[in-house]
Scaffold this motif. Sequence first.
Motif, PDB file in Angstrom:
ATOM      1  N   ARG A   1       0.813  -1.387   0.132  1.00  0.00           N
ATOM      2  CA  ARG A   1       0.125  -0.026  -0.004  1.00  0.00           C
ATOM      3  C   ARG A   1       0.981   1.344   0.091  1.00  0.00           C
ATOM      4  NH1 ARG A   1      -3.814   0.490   4.973  1.00  0.00           N
ATOM      5  NH2 ARG A   1      -2.140   1.687   5.882  1.00  0.00           N
ATOM      6  N   GLN A   2       2.092   1.378   0.834  1.00  0.00           N
ATOM      7  CA  GLN A   2       2.873   2.323   0.772  1.00  0.00           C
ATOM      8  C   GLN A   2       3.678   2.658  -0.648  1.00  0.00           C
ATOM      9  OE1 GLN A   2       4.705   1.097   4.235  1.00  0.00           O
ATOM     10  NE2 GLN A   2       4.157   2.543   5.510  1.00  0.00           N
TER      11      GLN A   2
ATOM     12  N   LYS B   1       2.173   1.836  -3.365  1.00  0.00           N
ATOM     13  CA  LYS B   1       1.280   2.433  -4.332  1.00  0.00           C
ATOM     14  C   LYS B   1       1.194   3.742  -3.968  1.00  0.00           C
ATOM     15  CE  LYS B   1      -3.444   2.164  -6.022  1.00  0.00           C
ATOM     16  NZ  LYS B   1      -4.802   1.425  -5.393  1.00  0.00           N
ATOM     17  N   TRP B   2       1.232   4.304  -2.963  1.00  0.00           N
ATOM     18  CA  TRP B   2       1.136   5.860  -2.435  1.00  0.00           C
ATOM     19  C   TRP B   2       2.496   6.514  -3.370  1.00  0.00           C
ATOM     20  CZ3 TRP B   2      -0.348   5.037   3.308  1.00  0.00           C
ATOM     21  CH2 TRP B   2      -1.732   4.765   3.370  1.00  0.00           C
TER      22      TRP B   2
ATOM     23  N   GLU C   1       2.164   6.758  -6.745  1.00  0.00           N
ATOM     24  CA  GLU C   1       0.970   7.807  -7.460  1.00  0.00           C
ATOM     25  C   GLU C   1       1.668   9.083  -6.942  1.00  0.00           C
ATOM     26  OE1 GLU C   1      -2.106   7.052  -4.587  1.00  0.00           O
ATOM     27  OE2 GLU C   1      -2.985   5.222  -5.903  1.00  0.00           O
ATOM     28  N   ASN C   2       2.606   9.456  -5.948  1.00  0.00           N
ATOM     29  CA  ASN C   2       2.936  10.731  -5.689  1.00  0.00           C
ATOM     30  C   ASN C   2       3.979  10.720  -6.907  1.00  0.00           C
ATOM     31  OD1 ASN C   2       1.800  11.726  -3.366  1.00  0.00           O
ATOM     32  ND2 ASN C   2       2.845  10.322  -2.229  1.00  0.00           N
TER      33      ASN C   2
END
Length: 180
Positions: free
Chosen positions: A19-20, A22-23, A26-27
């Motif tokens: 999940r991290q 993925k973030w 995205e950033n």
Amino acid sequence: TIFNFIKDENFKKRKLNSRQVKWLLENIEITLLKVIRDNDISYDDSSLAGLSEDSTLENYEQIALELCEKNKQPENDNQLIVRIQAYIDENYGDPSLCLSRISDLFHISKSYFSFLFKKTVGVNFSTYLEQVRMTQAKHLLETTDIKIADLYVAVGYNNLTSFRRAFKKKYGVAPNALRE
């Protein structure tokens, strides 16, 4: 360099969970899109295909490199070498002046700088630097009464023996003999 830091920091040191990751991706994507928008870069659709949900850090790194290339300042290689030559001509007396220092100052890799300098000037960097130093040494010998012990330091040498050797190689005589 930035992407290597991101990899080391987030995947080796911190070991982000999925999940991290993925973030983080995205950033990075948002940052790349802002660069495209803010710099009004025309970016063809095939290259933008790398910006998708299943993109990897490697995809983003490639896109970032392409953006850097497209957004590069138009200074050509000859202009860069002219600026570097001017810097050398002004700072030849600094004994720490070397290929790696120049490449760091002008944000260019050592290997590319070495290649480009020789291609543009016709001699390698160290030969050029020695020519500048020897020309200045000869000029000082002919126009001033500077002592040889001070002269070698003034033109950027750390040691009198290597200065004398280089001078004799260039002019066929020792510095004292030229002055006389």
